[in-house]
Each structure stands twice: as structure tokens, then as C-alpha cells.
Write a protein that holds these residues in place. Structure first.
Motif, PDB file in Angstrom:
ATOM      1  N   PHE A  42      -2.215   8.190   2.478  1.00 48.70           N
ATOM      2  CA  PHE A  42      -3.165   8.296   3.586  1.00 48.70           C
ATOM      3  C   PHE A  42      -3.009   9.615   4.342  1.00 48.70           C
ATOM      4  O   PHE A  42      -3.960  10.119   4.923  1.00 48.70           O
ATOM      5  N   GLN A  45     -21.403   5.120   3.931  1.00 53.93           N
ATOM      6  CA  GLN A  45     -20.453   4.003   3.836  1.00 53.93           C
ATOM      7  C   GLN A  45     -19.010   4.518   3.756  1.00 53.93           C
ATOM      8  O   GLN A  45     -18.100   3.967   4.378  1.00 53.93           O
ATOM      9  N   GLU A  46     -18.812   5.605   3.016  1.00 52.71           N
ATOM     10  CA  GLU A  46     -17.470   6.183   2.939  1.00 52.71           C
ATOM     11  C   GLU A  46     -17.041   6.718   4.306  1.00 52.71           C
ATOM     12  O   GLU A  46     -15.896   6.530   4.732  1.00 52.71           O
ATOM     13  N   THR A  87     -20.149  -4.075   1.087  1.00 52.56           N
ATOM     14  CA  THR A  87     -20.387  -2.626   1.051  1.00 52.56           C
ATOM     15  C   THR A  87     -19.867  -2.030  -0.252  1.00 52.56           C
ATOM     16  O   THR A  87     -18.717  -2.269  -0.627  1.00 52.56           O
ATOM     17  N   ALA A 100      -7.737   2.532  13.021  1.00 53.72           N
ATOM     18  CA  ALA A 100      -6.571   1.667  12.806  1.00 53.72           C
ATOM     19  C   ALA A 100      -5.263   2.406  13.080  1.00 53.72           C
ATOM     20  O   ALA A 100      -4.337   1.858  13.661  1.00 53.72           O
ATOM     21  N   LYS A 139      -5.283  -3.286   6.411  1.00 54.88           N
ATOM     22  CA  LYS A 139      -5.923  -4.520   5.938  1.00 54.88           C
ATOM     23  C   LYS A 139      -6.957  -5.004   6.966  1.00 54.88           C
ATOM     24  O   LYS A 139      -8.095  -5.330   6.613  1.00 54.88           O
ATOM     25  N   SER A 168     -12.970   3.806  10.247  1.00 59.25           N
ATOM     26  CA  SER A 168     -12.215   2.578  10.543  1.00 59.25           C
ATOM     27  C   SER A 168     -10.717   2.784  10.273  1.00 59.25           C
ATOM     28  O   SER A 168      -9.879   2.206  10.967  1.00 59.25           O
ATOM     29  N   PHE A 196      -6.662   4.210  -1.520  1.00 59.63           N
ATOM     30  CA  PHE A 196      -6.349   2.970  -0.797  1.00 59.63           C
ATOM     31  C   PHE A 196      -6.441   1.748  -1.707  1.00 59.63           C
ATOM     32  O   PHE A 196      -5.753   0.755  -1.500  1.00 59.63           O
ATOM     33  N   ALA A 226      -8.504  -3.277   9.161  1.00 60.01           N
ATOM     34  CA  ALA A 226      -9.638  -2.346   9.262  1.00 60.01           C
ATOM     35  C   ALA A 226     -10.647  -2.566   8.136  1.00 60.01           C
ATOM     36  O   ALA A 226     -11.855  -2.496   8.349  1.00 60.01           O
ATOM     37  N   LEU A 227     -10.161  -2.820   6.921  1.00 62.21           N
ATOM     38  CA  LEU A 227     -11.077  -2.911   5.776  1.00 62.21           C
ATOM     39  C   LEU A 227     -11.529  -4.336   5.498  1.00 62.21           C
ATOM     40  O   LEU A 227     -12.547  -4.543   4.844  1.00 62.21           O
ATOM     41  N   TYR A 267       0.830  -1.196   0.000  1.00 59.76           N
ATOM     42  CA  TYR A 267       0.000   0.000   0.000  1.00 59.76           C
ATOM     43  C   TYR A 267       0.872   1.257   0.000  1.00 59.76           C
ATOM     44  O   TYR A 267       1.893   1.318   0.682  1.00 59.76           O
ATOM     45  N   LEU A 318     -16.273  -3.709  -0.768  1.00 59.29           N
ATOM     46  CA  LEU A 318     -15.494  -4.277   0.325  1.00 59.29           C
ATOM     47  C   LEU A 318     -15.866  -5.740   0.545  1.00 59.29           C
ATOM     48  O   LEU A 318     -16.885  -6.224   0.031  1.00 59.29           O
ATOM     49  N   THR A 358      -6.429  -6.727  -2.342  1.00 58.44           N
ATOM     50  CA  THR A 358      -6.425  -7.215  -0.959  1.00 58.44           C
ATOM     51  C   THR A 358      -7.319  -6.404  -0.037  1.00 58.44           C
ATOM     52  O   THR A 358      -7.523  -6.764   1.114  1.00 58.44           O
ATOM     53  N   LEU A 359      -7.859  -5.280  -0.529  1.00 58.06           N
ATOM     54  CA  LEU A 359      -8.734  -4.451   0.321  1.00 58.06           C
ATOM     55  C   LEU A 359     -10.169  -4.412  -0.199  1.00 58.06           C
ATOM     56  O   LEU A 359     -11.072  -3.972   0.517  1.00 58.06           O
ATOM     57  N   ALA A 383      -3.439  -1.840  -4.373  1.00 58.63           N
ATOM     58  CA  ALA A 383      -3.605  -2.775  -3.251  1.00 58.63           C
ATOM     59  C   ALA A 383      -3.757  -4.218  -3.729  1.00 58.63           C
ATOM     60  O   ALA A 383      -3.900  -5.130  -2.914  1.00 58.63           O
ATOM     61  N   LEU A 396     -10.409   8.064  -0.119  1.00 58.18           N
ATOM     62  CA  LEU A 396     -10.434   6.601   0.023  1.00 58.18           C
ATOM     63  C   LEU A 396     -10.032   5.856  -1.243  1.00 58.18           C
ATOM     64  O   LEU A 396      -9.497   4.755  -1.174  1.00 58.18           O
ATOM     65  N   LEU A 429     -18.662   1.222  -2.259  1.00 57.56           N
ATOM     66  CA  LEU A 429     -18.188   2.601  -2.100  1.00 57.56           C
ATOM     67  C   LEU A 429     -18.188   3.252  -3.485  1.00 57.56           C
ATOM     68  O   LEU A 429     -17.316   2.985  -4.306  1.00 57.56           O
ATOM     69  N   PRO A 430     -19.170   4.129  -3.748  1.00 59.00           N
ATOM     70  CA  PRO A 430     -19.301   4.700  -5.102  1.00 59.00           C
ATOM     71  C   PRO A 430     -18.539   6.019  -5.212  1.00 59.00           C
ATOM     72  O   PRO A 430     -19.121   7.082  -5.278  1.00 59.00           O
TER      73      PRO A 430
END
Lengths: 461, 461
Positions: A195, A436-437, B175, A447, B445, A443, B195, B447-448, A190, B171, B202-203, B199, B192, B177-178
Motif C-alpha cells: 500500500f 470506480q478506481e 462495483t 481508512a 477490510k 476510501s 490489494f 473500507a472495501l 494483506y 467489490l 475477503t476484499l 487477500a 489497487l 474494477l477493470p
């Protein structure tokens, strides 16, 4: 554990030069340019190194004391205003330009270096830095990163996120993440630095930044263009971009209300014999100054024939270009002349910006007869600024905000283009992000900052 | 709960057309271009919509079944190879280009559209898309996002991260995320979408992407340049960039070993009468074709006088340019000719790439006498590819990797510039990231994807 004990330990660890008790903290650290009511921090720390930042954060975690990172305190959303019981952590002493590599186009700096110092060092090295904004003399690179700053250079270079290859950040528990590898391409897990960009200090403290420099243009032409309406302004922008491509370096649009404020506040001479609905300041980069001026002149003449341009000045010298650009400097005087100024920074679909400004004007006039608002912005990026005089609307700041953000929702825009959320836009964050975002943001916060000590109450609760 | 019960529920929810049991899954979904030993997935799902992706993930979460997202299966690090007991989720049916807005320079696509389809649709709309790589006909945009793809266009436009304004991701718990707001500037909380870029699935699963299009250049000059050594190659790059700025659109360097492989595998005619240590394929964009060709010719003549260039061909037609670029296509034939090919994709300080290639050659020759390796890459971005013939080194693939990555560490490079980590580079991830960074990656990881269901065992354990 008492605050007194924490303060004693803080001062004994860092020294009285680095750490000061709240009562001794000068007022300038109590608030920022957002006009938020001042709040005295529990203490002020002004570390000189990443190691000292890490030591401060370790102590804060041990004592569960919150931390508010502070840069140049020029933010307009209140992200750097101390919260009650929190310490203020100013990066102002970490103001060293550590290295410049013109061959690779890189400059490594500590977070407390001002934007202007970076710009000047880049120019001294024969290059340029891609971010520029009005607060350049005070704002700091770390704050530019934390807010993902925009400004006048976005059209050509993108936002702050695009101007760096790496950064170093310190987490709430004192962990140092030294993400400063000087590589354009590094797909190894990542990309953690992303972030911290735009997180407004809620995930950690940015302590160092590895900036990208750009080749300096050999020549720049500056023109001030008068136009009859927004569609004409957009047509001129497209005409310029179609002729000069990515060499169109700035396109700043100013509505007449803004121009009149600038002329009056800054005591400038009017550029044109009469006033016009819209003026644009345009910079175009190129190789040869006189040829470039001629090319710009030619595009303007075509635009004039097409009825898009009413009048225009092409600067004939650097001094004249600087004089023209002074027109854009009114925002620095907002707090002196429109106190309290209610400042907006919204993103909109580019084609709708003119209609949006008209809709705001109509909505404001209906409720508060008279003129109260200035409109200006980075229209090439779809970014409009609006400043409303809080006094003349009878102090009804929240009603003004509700009205404008309602229109942003209607136009499917964003409530913050480049200033961030901070304290002031928290009520409107949900207009630009889904539940949701927001849940995912929380979260991520949990973390990286499980105790919730990093700039609490900023961005979201 | 048994796998049988999960499979029954999966098929009854999605239908037998979308979901297939493992025994029925064609072999092409068992592995990718990385040469990883095939693994049959528990099931294959090929959803047609974001809603179906969400439904699949909800079911997987309920049954604690892992998910391996699959795009065009062209990855070289093994990130899309099924893991035991996991289902494969192929995006191949989500291949609709949903909208194109040439005025705003945007194109919204589903994740399963191939890169080539995006490129062609952009050209049909009079624009271009900024990412290009050899696997364009098979690789999918979702995979390009998940790996933060690089390729031939990075020099001018940046990596995949810079080519999109938004994306939609799902996710592990279903969920959606649009994050598809069509705005350049949108500083409203954490960004977001960053992220999910790079990745490697993996997320979450990338299901839609809002791409940025670029204005099409009015003319492009292509030249193939022969040079005596790496320093000359770097000098020519600087010379071109100093003359043409950001209009230098590609600079692909090929060592002679690579050129000979290309000529032989692709049955091409040699471009020059004799072979040369290094060849570069260079594209430069401009306005007028014949003038541009003349300008490029002039720079090459200056470089020749300076001893940097030994010979050069400036393409006189699009067809000739395409013929020259065929030289760069050897990687598509690697698996047919160097099986198993050991492929490297490293980032290095640009100035050191020539010495690095020499050091690799020396280290390989010392242990495995003879020539085994091809060197080529996006040298303008500091990115070198090395491909070693696994057969001729007696199958000692791991020893070859250890040797090369040791040198990457010595030169302070990155073990993955643009291919990602996947399965194959996990042992070397720590060479490019600190333990603190890896700990933060794991907390993100967690967290999501708290159950660890998204592409488990990829990037890190």
C-alpha cells in the motif's frame, strides 16, 4: 489551536536541532525538481529516528497539521513540494545503512539513504542493487519507494516494488508498522507494505526499507547502436533478448533531438561521424568480457545485415562504456537549458511508441512551428519520456500537456509510467483510472489517514 | 428479510442454471482439500461473466448475505469452505482464455481457468507461465491470485504477484474494477490490484487476470541429487546459482521420510540403490541440451569432490526428467494416506531450515514416539512444508500445531509462506503480524467491504 502553539510544542518536543520554524527553513526545502513555485512550509523537521518521526506525526495529528514528506527533492511531479500550512518532514538525516547480508542478498537501510549510497554499498559487498536512475546522487530510497521508482534497470529487475522484501512505515497518527521480516514468502493476511509503495507519501511515511540485492554480473558489454527508425529499434531489442534473455540489462532509446541536446549541453564529442534518427544504449550481462563483446558484435552484425542497424560502437573498456552512457545524462541539465521544461513520462503499448512520438511531433509542430521536444526512454518497458521547452512554446505549458495527454488517451497509454502523479498530473489521473478506481483509492486514504493530514492535495484531492 | 426471499430473487435474476438452492448443491462445494468439516452453503452460484458476478454481489449486499468465492477448491487453509448462511460463488464457468499476445508476453484469462490450462496455452504459444504447483490440474488462476500462490517456479520468477500485470475484481457492492491495462509501468495513484492479491477473497472477487508469459527455455536439464545433510543441500544450491544464475529454475528439497512416502504411495521404483538423508530435484534452463547436461554434470562432480553430493542422476530425456519429478508428487496423496493430514507451510531464514526440521522432529518424538512427519519444500525460497499424520498422533492436531508454530516463532519465521491463512491459521496469524498491522488490515477490510460480506471469518475475524 494556533499554529504558534503547535510550533512551540514541536520544538520543545523534538528540539531546535530537529525542528525549525518556517521563517528559518532554507529555500531548498521549498520546492523540488518539478519546477513548482516554491512554498515555505510551516516548519521543517528532520528527525533522526523512526521514534522521532512517530512523535512528529502524533503531534501533527493532535493539532491537525498536515505533513509533506521529503526525500531528495528530485521528483518531477511535485509530490514533495510543501503545501500551505503543512510542515515539511525531511528524511535526510535517517541515512544509515543498518545491515548487509550478502548470503541472503538483503540490505536494511533507513529511508533517507541516497540511491547512490545503496548502489555503492551493494557493489562493495560484491552485489548490485537493481534500481538505477539519473538522480541517483540526490534521490533517497524512501522517495524511490514512495514513487515506485523505475529507471534503467526495470527491463532486468522490475521496478522498486520488486526490489524490496519489507519496509517500515509510520501512519498519520504515529503508529509504526514494522513490516521488515526478511522472507521472500509470507502470505499472512494483506501484504500491507504494497500500500505504501507508489502512494507518494499520502498514506504514511516510509522510514526503513529491507532491500533485495542481486548477484553482480561478472562482465557487462555496453554498446551504442544507431538505427534508422523505431521498428528497427524494436527489432534490435527483440534480437538481443532472444540471444541474451534476461541478461539484457538496459535498453535506452534516444531520438536524435535528445542526442543533439546531450552533446551540446554536456559538451560531449559526437559518437558517430554523422547523426542518425535513433541511438540505443544497450547493456548486456555475462560471464566473460571478451566473449560477451564478441557475442554482442555478432548479433549487431546480423542486425546490420538485416538493415536494422546503421552503425554501432561496442565499448572496449569500462571507461569507454561510461563515456557512452554520458549521452543519456541530458535530463540532469533539463532545468538549466529548457526552463521551464515540461516533462512527460508516459507508458504506451511498446509497438506504438514510434508512432506516438511522431504524432506528438506533428501535433506540436502544427501549433508551435519549430522543434521543441526531446524524446527518450526505457523503451523495453514501454516507457517514453518527452521534454518540451516551455519557453519556445510561448509558455503555453498547459496546452502542451493537454495535447500530449490527449494523444496518450488515444493510444491507450498511462499518463505516468514511473514519476507518479504528485501535483502536476492530478488533472490527468482520470485518463488512466476509472471513477470506480478513484473512489476506492479515496476510501483507502480515508481508512489510513482519516484526518487527511498525509501529503494533502497530492495524487488526488 | 428472509433467506427464502433472497433465494427466490437470486434464482429469478440469474436463472436456475446459474443459481441453485443449498439443498441442491453437490457435496464437492461443501469443503476443500484442507479437510475442513463440510458445510452446505445457502446457495451455489456459478456465474458465466463478470456482469453476473456483479449482479450476484449486488443482490447479496441488498440482502446482507455473505459470499464465499470458490476456485478449484484445492486450498489447504480452508479459505473456500462455505460459512453458515453464506452463498458459494464458484468461478468454474468463467474458464475462457480471452487473448494471448506473444509479442508483448501477455495472456488475459477469466479467473476460473485452471493453472494447467494456462500452462498448456502458454506452451502452445511458444512461451511458459511462471507459476507451477501440484494442484495445477484443479486449482484456478483466480484462486492462485487470491492466495498469492507460490510453488516450484518462485526461485526463478517470483510468486503469483509477480506474474500478472493486471486483474479485474468485483467489490461486495457489485462495483467492477477493470484494472487490466497492459502496461509494465503505470504509477497513477494506488496500485489497487495489489490489494486483492493474497487477500483470500475477503476484499472482493477476482474475475479476470492479465498474466505475464515468459520466454520458453530452449533446453532444461533435470537432476536428482542425494546429499548427506542440510548444509550440503544449501551449498549445492549456492554452487548451482553461482554457476547458472537465475537459470536455476527449481530446487525442491525432500527429506528421506518424504521420499519413502512418495515411493510407497505412488508405487515408484527407488531412484538410488540406497536411501539418503536428503534428495533435491533441480531444474536448470539453458540453450543447448547436451551442453547443459554436461555443465550440470561438471558442477555435480565438483560438489561430490567437496563432499556435498553423495550420488546424482542427470536425466537424459524428457521422459526420465518426468519420472524423476514424480517423486515430488506425494502431496497429492496426502489425504488418502495420512488422514487427517496436518499440513504446514512455513517460511524461515534459509540457513535455519535444517535445524528447524530437526527441532520439529525432536519435539514430535518427545511427545508422540515414532515417526509421523514428512519434510519437503521450496528451500531456495526459504519455504518448508511439513505434513504430520493426524491419526498416529492420536488426533491431537491442535497440540501438533501449537508445537510447530511455537518453533516457528522461536526461529522468527512466518506461519504461512504460500498457502494463506484461511480458517485454519487464524489462531496463529498474530505470530507473524503485529497488533498494529492487524488493525490496519481491519480498517482496509472495513473500507472495501463495510458490511463484512466477503468471505467472512477468513484470514481474521
Amino acid at each position: 489551536m494556533s499554529h504558534e502553539q503547535f510550533l512551540d510544542e514541536l520544538i520543545s518536543t523534538l528540539g531546535a536541532d530537529v525542528a525549525q520554524r518556517g521563517a528559518d527553513v532554507p529555500e531548498r526545502y521549498h520546492t523540488d525538481w518539478s519546477g513548482t513555485p516554491p512554498q515555505r512550509p510551516l516548519a521543517l523537521v528532520r528527525p533522526r529516528s523512526t521514534q522521532e518521526v512517530s512523535a512528529v506525526l502524533r503531534l501533527c495529528t493532535a493539532h491537525k497539521v498536515a505533513v509533506v514528506p521529503q526525500g531528495g527533492l528530485t521528483g518531477l511531479a511535485g509530490a514533495a513540494v510543501p503545501s500551505q500550512g503543512a510542515i515539511a518532514l525531511s528524511l535526510e538525516r535517517m541515512n544509515t545503512i543498518e545491515s548487509t547480508d550478502t548470503r541472503a542478498g538483503l540490505m536494511q537501510v533507513q529511508a533517507g539513504v541516497t540511491l547512490q549510497a545503496v548502489q555503492e554499498a551493494a557493489v562493495a559487498a560484491g552485489m548490485v542493487f537493481g534500481v538505477d536512475l539519473g538522480a541517483r546522487g540526490s534521490c533517497q530510497i524512501g522517495g524511490n519507494v514512495a514513487t515506485n521508482a523505475g529507471g534503467n534497470g526495470v527491463l532486468q529487475h522490475g521496478m522498486m516494488r520488486e526490489q524490496l522484501l519489507g519496509l517500515e512505515a509510520v501512519l498519520a497518527d504515529g503508529t509504526v508498522l514494522p513490516m521488515l521480516r526478511p522472507m521472500i514468502k509470507n502470505n499472512t493476511g494483506y501484504d500491507l507494505k504494497q500500500f505504501f509503495i507508489g502512494a507518494e507519501g499520502t498514506l504514511g511515511v516510509v522510514t526503513r526499507v529491507l532491500l533485495r540485492l542481486r548477484p553482480a554480473p561478472q562482465a557487462t558489454a555496453t554498446t551504442l547502436v544507431a538505427m534508422p527508425d523505431f521498428d528497427a529499434a524494436l527489432a534490435v531489442l527483440k534480437r538481443m533478448q532472444s540471444r541474451f534473455g534476461n541478461s539484457v540489462a538496459a535498453y535506452e532509446l534516444m531520438w536524435d533531438s535528445f542526442v543533439q541536446a546531450s552533446l551540446s549541453w554536456l559538451k560531449l564529442g559526437a559518437p558517430f561521424a554523422e547523426s542518425h534518427p535513433l541511438l540505443a544504449l544497450i547493456n548486456v550481462d555475462g560471464k566473460n568480457e571478451s566473449q560477451l563483446q564478441g557475442d554482442v558484435q555478432q548479433v549487431l552484425e546480423e542486425a546490420m545485415e538485416a538493415g536494422e542497424v546503421l552503425d554501432a560502437i561496442v565499448a572496449q573498456s569500462v571507461a569507454q562504456a561510461q563515456t557512452l552512457w554520458k549521452l543519456r545524462e541530458a535530463p540532469a541539465e533539463l532545468n538549466n537549458n529548457m526552463h521551464p521544461a515540461i516533462n512527460f513520462d508516459v507508458s504506451l503499448p511498446q509497438a506504438d511508441i514510434g508512432r506516438f512520438a511522431q504524432a506528438c511531433e506533428a501535433a506540436f509542430s502544427a501549433r508551435w512551428p519549430g522543434k521543441h521536444a526531446l524524446y527518450f526512454g526505457h523503451v523495453g518497458d514501454g516507457n517514453l519520456h518527452v521534454s518540451v521547452d516551455g519557453k519556445t512554446v510561448g509558455g503555453e505549458c498547459e496546452a502542451v500537456e493537454a495535447e500530449l495527454y490527449r494523444l496518450v488517451g488515444e493510444f491507450q497509454g498511462s499518463v505516468s509510467a514511473e514519476h507518479g502523479i504528485g501535483l502536476h498530473k492530478k488533472p490527468y489521473l482520470q485518463a488512466s483510472r476509472t471513477p470506480q478506481e478513484l473512489a476506492v483509492m479515496r476510501s483507502i486514504k480515508q481508512a489510513l489517514d482519516p484526518l487527511g493530514l498525509m501529503n494533502p492535495g497530492k495524487v488526488f484531492d
